[in-house]
Design a protein around this motif. Structure first.
Motif, short mmCIF file in Angstrom:
data_model
loop_
_atom_site.label_atom_id
_atom_site.label_comp_id
_atom_site.label_asym_id
_atom_site.label_seq_id
_atom_site.Cartn_x
_atom_site.Cartn_y
_atom_site.Cartn_z
N LYS A 197 0.84 -1.20 0.00
CA LYS A 197 0.00 0.00 0.00
C LYS A 197 0.88 1.24 0.00
N CYS A 198 0.64 2.12 -0.94
CA CYS A 198 1.39 3.39 -1.02
C CYS A 198 0.95 4.30 0.12
N ARG A 199 1.91 4.89 0.79
CA ARG A 199 1.59 5.75 1.94
C ARG A 199 1.12 7.14 1.53
N VAL A 200 1.33 7.51 0.27
CA VAL A 200 0.90 8.83 -0.18
C VAL A 200 -0.54 8.78 -0.69
N CYS A 201 -0.80 7.93 -1.69
CA CYS A 201 -2.16 7.85 -2.25
C CYS A 201 -3.01 6.75 -1.61
N ARG A 202 -2.34 5.86 -0.79
CA ARG A 202 -3.02 4.78 -0.07
C ARG A 202 -3.72 3.81 -1.01
N HIS A 203 -3.17 3.60 -2.19
CA HIS A 203 -3.68 2.60 -3.13
C HIS A 203 -2.79 1.36 -3.09
N ARG A 204 -3.43 0.19 -3.32
CA ARG A 204 -2.72 -1.08 -3.21
C ARG A 204 -2.14 -1.49 -4.56
N MET A 205 -1.13 -2.37 -4.47
CA MET A 205 -0.50 -2.90 -5.67
C MET A 205 0.16 -4.22 -5.32
N TYR A 206 0.20 -5.12 -6.31
CA TYR A 206 0.88 -6.39 -6.11
C TYR A 206 2.39 -6.17 -6.10
N THR A 207 3.05 -6.87 -5.16
CA THR A 207 4.50 -6.74 -5.06
C THR A 207 5.18 -7.18 -6.35
N SER A 208 4.66 -8.23 -6.97
CA SER A 208 5.29 -8.74 -8.19
C SER A 208 5.22 -7.73 -9.32
N GLU A 209 4.23 -6.82 -9.28
CA GLU A 209 4.09 -5.84 -10.35
C GLU A 209 4.99 -4.63 -10.18
N VAL A 210 5.37 -4.33 -8.94
CA VAL A 210 6.16 -3.11 -8.69
C VAL A 210 7.59 -3.44 -8.31
N ARG A 211 7.98 -4.70 -8.49
CA ARG A 211 9.32 -5.09 -8.06
C ARG A 211 10.39 -4.30 -8.82
N LYS A 212 10.13 -3.96 -10.08
CA LYS A 212 11.11 -3.24 -10.88
C LYS A 212 10.81 -1.74 -10.99
N LEU A 213 9.85 -1.28 -10.25
CA LEU A 213 9.48 0.14 -10.30
C LEU A 213 10.13 0.92 -9.17
N ARG A 214 10.37 2.20 -9.39
CA ARG A 214 10.92 3.08 -8.36
C ARG A 214 9.89 4.07 -7.82
N ASN A 215 8.77 4.17 -8.53
CA ASN A 215 7.75 5.13 -8.12
C ASN A 215 6.38 4.46 -8.16
N CYS A 216 5.48 5.00 -7.37
CA CYS A 216 4.10 4.52 -7.37
C CYS A 216 3.49 4.76 -8.75
N PRO A 217 2.83 3.76 -9.34
CA PRO A 217 2.26 3.94 -10.68
C PRO A 217 1.19 5.02 -10.74
N LEU A 218 0.52 5.29 -9.62
CA LEU A 218 -0.57 6.26 -9.63
C LEU A 218 -0.09 7.67 -9.27
N CYS A 219 0.51 7.81 -8.09
CA CYS A 219 0.88 9.15 -7.62
C CYS A 219 2.34 9.49 -7.86
N HIS A 220 3.12 8.52 -8.32
CA HIS A 220 4.53 8.73 -8.67
C HIS A 220 5.40 9.12 -7.48
N SER A 221 4.98 8.79 -6.27
CA SER A 221 5.84 9.01 -5.11
C SER A 221 6.95 7.97 -5.10
N ARG A 222 8.05 8.30 -4.44
CA ARG A 222 9.24 7.46 -4.48
C ARG A 222 9.01 6.14 -3.74
#
Length: 716
Positions: free
Chosen positions: A677-702
């Motif tokens: 769960k992103c602490r900025v926008c509080r939206h959930r995401m699967y760990t497997s989907e964001v393993r290679k990401l550096r920012n939240c897909p929705l709010c782009h927080s670090r």
């Protein structure tokens, strides 16, 4: 004006009226008039010098016009133009005295004569050209030597000669101690230069009676006042010191003062002279020393040497001058330090504040105005420099109530000029997060082309609006918690205040659900991206969620994407429902509805509206089994959360049981879980989907990608 015929005209200035006319009986080469225009000298081509009386002496009942014969014959020869009984031969140069009408000098061959009236004095050997004749002194130049070296002539080419009366007066004053004889001689041969010479000699001998008479004769008021001042001094040493200062022998005057142990008079003398370095040497820490340092600073400031001036002003503690000096040097750090050195309420603080405001340094200007006690000017400066956040904070601290109306007026002014982004920036600087969020949401809704032409821009606007709402909530909560901690508000009052805030936010849909707009555009873009990448199943699951955002996107956009993705994924039942919506929606134009109907007929004549089988999951609320692509429970209508990285629905057994555990990186809640769960926008995401990401897909927080690599292995 002399003519070649020998006729001389005399005009009056400034009217240029003819006063007289007469004739001279020679061929003139050089003409000159004395200082009061009563005599004229003529040197003809043969070197013969003659004098004429040209003073206008009209007979009774006659005018100058009557004395001048228009035919050219002078009728006033006895009145003007009479030749005097004076002739000199071999004259090649002459000069009238500029301060005495009876004195002139002539050059005959190699001799120079000085003539008083019509009587020449003893000649002096010279072959120099006459330049000036003033104060009984003749200045001449050796023109032959100047011509030999015209670029760099020597000073020796200038020669000075004195008249006989001046030489005799000097001799009398030097040889005779009794000034009465000198006074009688000067009275017999009066001239301002001789009277001044006599007055100076009388001052040297402290004979104030003769000195005063001499000053009176040549009308020197300052000299008369000097004599009066000297008479008031009883000490003769002081009198001699003042006389020495009058003759500009300042070192002698200072030594005389110091002989009688009057250093204060010596300092006063140097102050009057402006010799401030000597004042510092004499003062040794007195009050005059500060004045001297400041005056030296003024000296350098007048010449534009501001760095040197600042050093001396600092030594003198001249804060008023330091303000201007630091400003001209653009040394704003030193000028800011000066604010703390000035006493509260000092008028200089206003000057400092205005100088900071003129260069755009708002915080320093506010600091100066507040130290002066002028809150209104401080707030006005913040408004002028567009520092609305500082202006609002300052108004709240100082209970200044006028800022709200001014802020609203300026924001409306920007909106009237269609400067909506500038108005948003204004609200953000003023910490008016809710107004900024409303305006951003309005811009997103009204942007030309909408989501079809500018989806990225619309999403950014909705995202900024949501972040502004989050800032507002965080700020409100911090204020309430601080009040509870400090004991100024009870828990019940805090809860009531938070409820009031929530009611105020709930009045606007954009504030009540700030992330809906960003979610809608994010899902729309994500489905498009997945579709073009060939991930038809993921694109369909993502696109089906668009049906929940009919208040954000238009029906044609939503169901066109759903129909396209379900068609490619062969979910013809869902595709059929999408075409039914497109054909029945009032938002779709009739021409487009007809085209959609033709397309549906073409598709469903070949394909039966039937969905293939899909995995089933249980509703977390009523445990009803449903497909994994459902966005809500078909029985209880419970809205299921989704992964913002992939668009998939998140079911209960996949959620983290340890959300918020310690060790989570900034921006993410939960650890050792398949769902984060992103602490900025509080939206959930699967760990497997964001393993290679550096920012939240929705709010782009670090986000911390390394954290997922270490703690989410084996999930997904």
């Amino acid at each position: 004006v002399a003519r070649e015929s020998g006729v001389v005209h005399r005009y009056s200035l400034p009217h240029l009226g003819v006063e007289a006319r007469f004739t001279i009986r020679c061929r003139a080469q050089v003409l000159a008039a004395n200082c009061d225009s009563t005599r004229m000298s003529v040197i003809d081509i043969n070197g013969l010098l003659t004098l004429y009386d040209i003073e206008v002496k009209l007979p009774d009942n006659k005018s100058a016009w009557e004395m001048a014969d228009p035919g050219g014959n002078s009728q006033g020869e006895d009145v003007i133009g009479k030749q005097l009984d004076f002739e000199r031969k071999d004259v090649w140069n002459m000069r009238w005295a500029s301060d005495n009408p009876d004195l002139f000098a002539i050059m005959e061959k190699t001799r120079m004569y000085i003539v008083r009236g019509l009587q020449p004095e003893e000649p002096v050997l010279s072959n120099a050209y006459l330049c000036a004749f003033r104060d009984l002194q003749i200045q001449s130049v050796l023109i032959d030597e100047v011509i030999q070296n015209p670029e760099s002539p020597r000073k020796e080419v200038l020669l000075d000669f004195e008249t006989k009366s001046l030489r005799d007066t000097r001799d009398i004053l030097t040889k005779v101690s009794n000034l009465k004889d000198a006074f009688n001689y000067v009275e017999a041969n009066p001239h301002p230069r001789l009277w001044r010479l006599l007055a100076e000699a009388a001052l040297e001998q402290l004979d104030f009676g003769v000195a005063e008479k001499a000053f009176v004769r040549f009308e020197d008021y300052q000299g008369i006042q000097l004599v009066k001042r000297l008479r008031m001094l009883e000490d003769r040493v002081k009198q001699r010191a003042e006389v020495a200062a009058y003759f500009q022998r300042f070192d002698e005057a200072e030594s005389l003062y110091r002989e009688i142990d009057r250093k204060d008079l010596a300092i006063d003398l140097r102050v009057r002279l402006g010799d401030w370095f000597r004042v510092i040497q004499l003062a040794h820490g007195g009050s005059e020393e500060q004045e001297a340092w400041s005056a030296i600073g003024d000296y350098y400031a007048d010449r534009g040497k501001w760095s040197n001036a600042a050093q001396y002003y600092t030594t003198a503690q001249n804060h008023a001058a330091l303000v201007d000096t630091h400003y001209f040097l653009e040394d704003y750090e030193a000028l800011e330090r000066l604010i703390g050195q000035l006493p509260e309420g000092s008028p200089l603080l206003l000057d400092v504040g205005y100088k900071f405001a003129s260069v755009g340094l708002c915080e320093q200007a506010v600091q100066a105005f507040l130290r002066h006690g002028d809150v209104k000017t401080a707030v006005d400066t913040c408004v002028l420099l567009n520092q609305w956040d500082l202006a609002v904070n300052l108004a709240q601290q100082q209970n200044f109530q006028q800022i709200e109306g001014l802020l609203a007026k300026y924001a409306q002014h920007l909106l009237d000029k269609n400067k909506q982004i500038e108005a948003v920036q204004l609200y953000r600087k003023a910490n008016r997060h809710t107004e900024a969020a409303k305006l951003l949401a309005q811009i997103a809704r009204e942007i030309p082309g909408g989501a079809q032409k500018n989806p990225d821009r619309v999403k950014k606007l909705y995202l900024l609006a949501a972040l502004e709402v989050e800032k507002h909530k965080a700020k409100t909560l911090d204020v309430q918690m601080t009040a509870v901690t400090q004991g100024t508000m009870t828990t019940a009052q805090t809860v009531q205040s938070l409820i009031t805030q929530d009611q105020g936010v709930a009045s606007d849909r954009a504030l009540e659900s700030p992330w809906r707009g960003a979610e809608a555009l994010h899902v729309y873009l994500l489905s498009q991206r997945q579709l073009y990448e060939g991930q038809f199943e993921q694109a369909m699951k993502t696109a089906l969620r668009l049906a929940d955002y009919e208040d954000i996107l238009d029906s044609q956009t939503i169901y066109s994407v759903i129909g396209l993705t379900t068609y490619y994924n062969k979910y013809f039942m869902q595709c059929s429902k999408a075409f039914i919506k497109l054909e029945a929606s009032s938002d779709v134009h009739q021409d487009m509805q007809a085209k959609f109907a033709d397309l549906a007929l073409h598709i469903f004549t070949k394909n039966t509206p039937h969905d293939p089988s899909a995995p089933m999951q249980g509703c977390p609320k009523c445990q009803t089994r449903m497909h994994d692509w459902n966005i809500s429970c078909p029985k209880c209508s419970y809205r299921l959360p989704f992964c913002v990285a992939s668009g998939r629905t998140i079911f209960p057994e996949e959620k983290s049981a340890a959300a918020g555990a310690s060790g989570a990186p900034p921006g993410v809640g939960g650890s050792n879980s398949a769902v984060l769960k992103c602490r900025v926008c509080r939206h959930r995401m699967y760990t497997s989907e964001v393993r290679k990401l550096r920012n939240c897909p929705l709010c782009h927080s670090r986000l911390d990608a390394q954290f997922y690599t270490e703690h989410a292995r084996g999930f997904g």
